[in-house]
Design a protein around this motif. Structure first.
Motif, short mmCIF file in Angstrom:
data_model
loop_
_atom_site.label_atom_id
_atom_site.label_comp_id
_atom_site.label_asym_id
_atom_site.label_seq_id
_atom_site.Cartn_x
_atom_site.Cartn_y
_atom_site.Cartn_z
N PRO A 117 0.90 -1.07 0.05
CA PRO A 117 -0.12 0.12 0.03
C PRO A 117 0.77 1.31 0.06
CG PRO A 117 0.09 -0.92 2.43
CD PRO A 117 0.86 -1.80 1.39
N LEU A 118 0.91 1.83 -1.23
CA LEU A 118 1.42 3.36 -1.35
C LEU A 118 0.38 4.28 -1.48
CD1 LEU A 118 4.39 2.48 -3.67
CD2 LEU A 118 4.39 2.34 -1.06
N VAL A 119 0.55 5.40 -1.01
CA VAL A 119 -0.13 6.77 -0.71
C VAL A 119 -0.05 7.53 -1.90
CG1 VAL A 119 -1.08 8.60 0.58
CG2 VAL A 119 -0.07 6.52 1.86
N GLU A 120 -1.35 7.78 -2.54
CA GLU A 120 -1.18 8.73 -3.93
C GLU A 120 -2.41 9.38 -3.96
OE1 GLU A 120 -0.91 8.25 -8.54
OE2 GLU A 120 0.68 7.46 -7.44
N ASN A 121 -2.37 10.75 -3.91
CA ASN A 121 -3.87 11.67 -3.84
C ASN A 121 -4.63 11.26 -2.69
OD1 ASN A 121 -3.14 13.02 -6.34
ND2 ASN A 121 -3.74 11.24 -7.39
N MET A 122 -3.99 11.16 -1.51
CA MET A 122 -4.57 10.88 -0.08
C MET A 122 -5.11 9.42 -0.21
SD MET A 122 -6.28 14.61 0.74
CE MET A 122 -6.72 14.15 2.33
N ILE A 177 1.72 -4.63 6.02
CA ILE A 177 2.05 -6.00 5.09
C ILE A 177 2.48 -7.36 5.94
CG2 ILE A 177 2.59 -4.88 2.94
CD1 ILE A 177 5.27 -4.94 3.64
N LEU A 178 2.38 -8.59 5.40
CA LEU A 178 2.87 -9.57 6.08
C LEU A 178 2.57 -9.53 7.50
CD1 LEU A 178 6.67 -9.03 4.48
CD2 LEU A 178 4.80 -10.55 3.71
N GLY A 179 1.29 -9.39 7.76
CA GLY A 179 0.68 -9.60 9.05
C GLY A 179 1.23 -8.82 10.06
N GLY A 180 1.77 -7.69 9.77
CA GLY A 180 2.35 -6.39 10.75
C GLY A 180 2.66 -5.31 9.94
N TYR A 181 3.27 -4.26 10.87
CA TYR A 181 3.71 -3.00 10.25
C TYR A 181 5.19 -3.19 10.04
CZ TYR A 181 -0.91 -1.40 11.47
OH TYR A 181 -2.29 -1.21 11.24
N TYR A 182 5.68 -2.44 8.86
CA TYR A 182 7.07 -2.65 8.46
C TYR A 182 7.28 -0.95 8.00
CZ TYR A 182 6.95 -7.62 8.57
OH TYR A 182 7.06 -8.95 9.02
N LYS A 183 8.56 -0.72 8.16
CA LYS A 183 8.86 0.63 7.78
C LYS A 183 9.96 0.81 6.62
CE LYS A 183 9.81 4.28 10.68
NZ LYS A 183 10.32 5.17 11.54
N ILE A 184 9.65 1.44 5.64
CA ILE A 184 10.44 1.36 4.44
C ILE A 184 11.83 1.77 4.65
CG2 ILE A 184 10.76 2.12 1.98
CD1 ILE A 184 7.67 1.76 1.57
#
Length: 372
Positions: free
Chosen positions: A94-99, A150-157
């Motif tokens: 999931p990436l954010v674009e136009n809110m 993702i992958l069942g949890g929260y990840y930071k890029i």
């Protein structure tokens, strides 16, 4: 070579499958083969396709309900066909674009060096992971430090780079972020005439991202003046002032808008139209001109007035639009040429004026479509 070309074309005709480019929506015909060399992991297939068909390394392809990433492009020393290994995508990033969230098919490798860490509140699994997808302008350094679920949890890029058309995204396990919730309710004008309707525009956001799953309910402070249905359509019944309340059910947040209903029939006709039909459509990358007029009903002659323009982009970032005013009673709106994620979204153009102490207003809801 003519024999090889003829044999390959016959095979395509007998066994060919049609795959579609995820971003360009182009159809390609190819041969599917399961990898049997024992050197690749599950999820790999090989395709053979005609040279010049347009498939390229790193491309996302869709077949049925599945998505694949093209890992390479090879030729068996001929001028007839290429072959490529495909890896089936196993997550949506999931990436954010136009809110709004844009879910990108990706392949996530197994986590490396997983360890258990304990905190005073929660115990989580910490680990690093590499994700690959087709490289586009979505995979820039601007997404670094973005927290994704993702992958069942929260990840930071943590990092991202482009290698031969393939985006490599490196993520690390993190804690669930603290969300902030905002809710607003707007109307296209503040005054209306009895026996007319308008549709309210709710905007529910979660940490600045539109929540399209939000359930909104509406109530009117006085059903004798105006009623509102479950879709936010307000019907004006008699003169007076009414407050419409919207409730974001999941977050128990409310927003209100106060409207005035006028009983008199106004002496002038105020119209908002467009240069090109249909009025409710604009084309990506093209400018559309909106015109307003105020006409005396008694004489059918236009009168001079000062227009006031306003825009509700419905959560779309305003930098996707260029707004100019080519003439006194005209407004031009142009969308970006290449932001195809705008297709199907809508915005509202409103123009109003005050003339002889009376308010006049008109609006158009416009859908962004492709010219081709």
């Amino acid at each position: 070579m003519d024999t090889l070309y003829r044999q390959f074309k016959e095979a395509l005709k007998r066994e060919g499958k049609t795959v579609k480019g995820y971003y360009n929506n182009t159809d390609y015909t190819c041969l599917f083969r399961k990898n049997t060399d024992g050197n690749t992991t599950d999820g790999h297939v090989t395709i053979f396709y005609e040279i010049g068909s347009g498939i390229y390394q790193g491309q996302l392809l869709s077949f049925g309900a599945k998505h694949y990433i093209v890992l390479n492009r090879e030729t068996a020393e001929n001028s007839v066909y290429y072959k490529s290994a495909l890896l089936e995508c196993n997550i949506l990033l999931p990436l954010v674009e136009n809110m709004r969230y844009k879910y990108i098919p990706c392949y996530a490798y197994n986590m490396t060096s997983p360890t258990v860490i304990s905190g005073s509140v929660i115990t989580t699994l910490d680990g690093k992971c590499e994700i690959i997808s087709e490289y586009t302008d979505k995979f820039t350094t601007s997404i670094i430090d973005l927290m994704v679920n993702i992958l069942g949890g929260y990840y930071k890029i943590r990092n991202v780079h482009n290698k031969s058309g393939i985006a490599h995204v490196y993520v690390e396990r993190g804690m669930q972020p603290t969300w902030t919730y905002d809710f607003t309710l707007t109307a296209d004008a503040s005054q209306y005439i009895i026996n007319t309707t308008t549709t309210l525009i709710p905007l529910a956001t979660k940490s600045g991202i539109v929540d399209d799953t939000a359930t909104i309910t509406y109530t009117s402070s006085n059903n004798a003046i105006a009623t509102v249905d479950s879709s936010g359509v307000v019907s004006f019944i008699t003169a007076g002032t009414v407050t419409i309340t919207g409730i974001w059910v999941q977050q128990n947040k409310t927003a209100t808008v106060t409207l005035t209903v006028l009983s008199e029939i106004l002496p002038y006709t105020f119209n908002l139209t467009t240069q090109y039909l249909p009025e409710d459509t604009c084309y990506l990358g093209s400018a559309k001109i909106y015109k307003v007029s105020l006409v005396d009903k008694a004489t059918s002659l236009p009168v001079d007035f000062t227009p006031s323009w306003s825009f509700n982009w419905n959560g779309i970032a305003s930098n996707n639009f260029t707004v100019t005013y080519p003439a006194t009673y005209q407004c031009s709106i142009k969308t970006l040429d290449d932001n195809y994620d705008l297709l199907g979204l809508t915005y509202v153009v409103t123009c109003s004026c005050t003339y002889n102490d009376k308010l006049y207003s008109d609006s158009l809801t416009v859908t962004i479509e492709s010219l081709y």
